[in-house]
Design a protein around this motif. Structure first.
Motif, short mmCIF file in Angstrom:
data_model
loop_
_atom_site.label_atom_id
_atom_site.label_comp_id
_atom_site.label_asym_id
_atom_site.label_seq_id
_atom_site.Cartn_x
_atom_site.Cartn_y
_atom_site.Cartn_z
N SER A 40 34.06 34.32 41.83
CA SER A 40 35.10 35.34 42.04
C SER A 40 36.47 34.70 42.27
N VAL A 41 36.51 33.59 42.99
CA VAL A 41 37.78 32.89 43.20
C VAL A 41 38.29 32.29 41.88
N TRP A 43 37.61 33.50 38.89
CA TRP A 43 38.08 34.64 38.11
C TRP A 43 39.47 35.06 38.57
N SER A 44 39.71 35.02 39.86
CA SER A 44 41.02 35.37 40.41
C SER A 44 42.11 34.45 39.87
N SER A 45 41.80 33.16 39.80
CA SER A 45 42.78 32.20 39.28
C SER A 45 43.07 32.47 37.81
N MET A 47 42.72 35.32 36.25
CA MET A 47 43.43 36.60 36.15
C MET A 47 44.90 36.43 36.49
N THR A 48 45.17 35.66 37.52
CA THR A 48 46.56 35.41 37.92
C THR A 48 47.32 34.70 36.81
N TRP A 63 48.50 37.45 48.28
CA TRP A 63 47.37 38.31 47.94
C TRP A 63 46.45 37.68 46.90
N THR A 64 46.69 36.41 46.58
CA THR A 64 45.83 35.73 45.59
C THR A 64 45.26 34.43 46.13
N ASN A 83 42.31 37.00 49.21
CA ASN A 83 42.32 36.92 47.75
C ASN A 83 41.90 38.29 47.19
N PRO A 85 42.32 39.77 44.07
CA PRO A 85 41.60 39.83 42.79
C PRO A 85 40.13 39.41 42.92
N ALA A 86 39.84 38.42 43.75
CA ALA A 86 38.45 37.99 43.96
C ALA A 86 37.65 39.10 44.62
#
Length: 199
Positions: A40-41, A43-45, A47-48, A63-64, A83, A85-86
């Motif tokens: 999930s982390v 994926w957050s990176s 996505m950012t 927030w990321t 985070n 997005p995660a």
């Protein structure tokens, strides 16, 4: 009696006892916790970075990123909140799983087919750029030698998380005694080939 469908916990409970099953059950929880958090982390990176490259939209770092990070052998606190997005992708996956095995399996099949297709495109498009000279020496000392190789190999852990979960779908298989072992071994072989091809 071992049930048709189960998990590593169920099989351990039926074969070697309650204590071993209890230990394995908590190991599985830890395994999936670490795996889900890492994915999930990651994926957050992605996505950012995608939002920045595709739409020139910079998400607020507070927030990321996580409020606590590990730096120089110590936990440090940052100004970040959490985070988002995660957290968002974790909620989406949890809600998807809630709707049942058939919906989850169908979505998962589409996503896996897409991912494998992308990986194959990357692998075959990069073949002309392979330089055999870069493989000499095969384990360079300037990158840590054998120790560096082992540190790099530790990342393979994440490539193989979850293969035991295939056993939980035994009840969905037509011939689980035949199809499950074949499915598990095939996924391991295919994942290994793709992993080596990308690396």
């Amino acid at each position: 009696m071992i049930p048709i469908a189960g998990s590593a916990y169920t099989y351990a409970y039926a074969s070697i006892g309650e204590l071993a099953a209890w230990i394995i059950g908590w190991d599985l929880i830890l395994e999936y916790l670490v795996g889900a958090a890492t994915v999930s982390v990651g994926w957050s990176s992605y996505m950012t970075a995608f939002m920045k490259d595709a739409f020139n939209l910079t998400l607020e770092p507070k927030w990321t990123n996580a409020p606590v990070s590990w730096e120089k052998d110590n936990f440090t606190f940052s100004d970040s909140y959490f985070n988002a997005p995660a957290f968002f992708i974790s909620v989406v996956v949890s809600v998807t799983i809630y709707f049942g095995i058939h919906t989850t399996a169908k979505i998962n099949n589409y996503l896996v087919a897409f991912k494998v297709l992308v990986l194959l495109i990357i692998i075959f498009s990069m073949i002309p750029f392979i330089k055999p000279a870069n493989y000499q020496p095969y384990i360079p000392e300037e990158t840590g030698g054998v120790n560096g190789m082992l540190q790099g190999a530790s990342t393979v852990f994440f490539a193989y998380i979850g293969f035991d979960s295939v056993s939980t779908t035994a009840q969905e298989a037509k011939e689980p005694q035949v199809n499950l072992p074949v499915g598990i071994m095939a996924t391991i072989v295919i994942s290994t080939i793709l992993y080596v091809g990308i690396r």
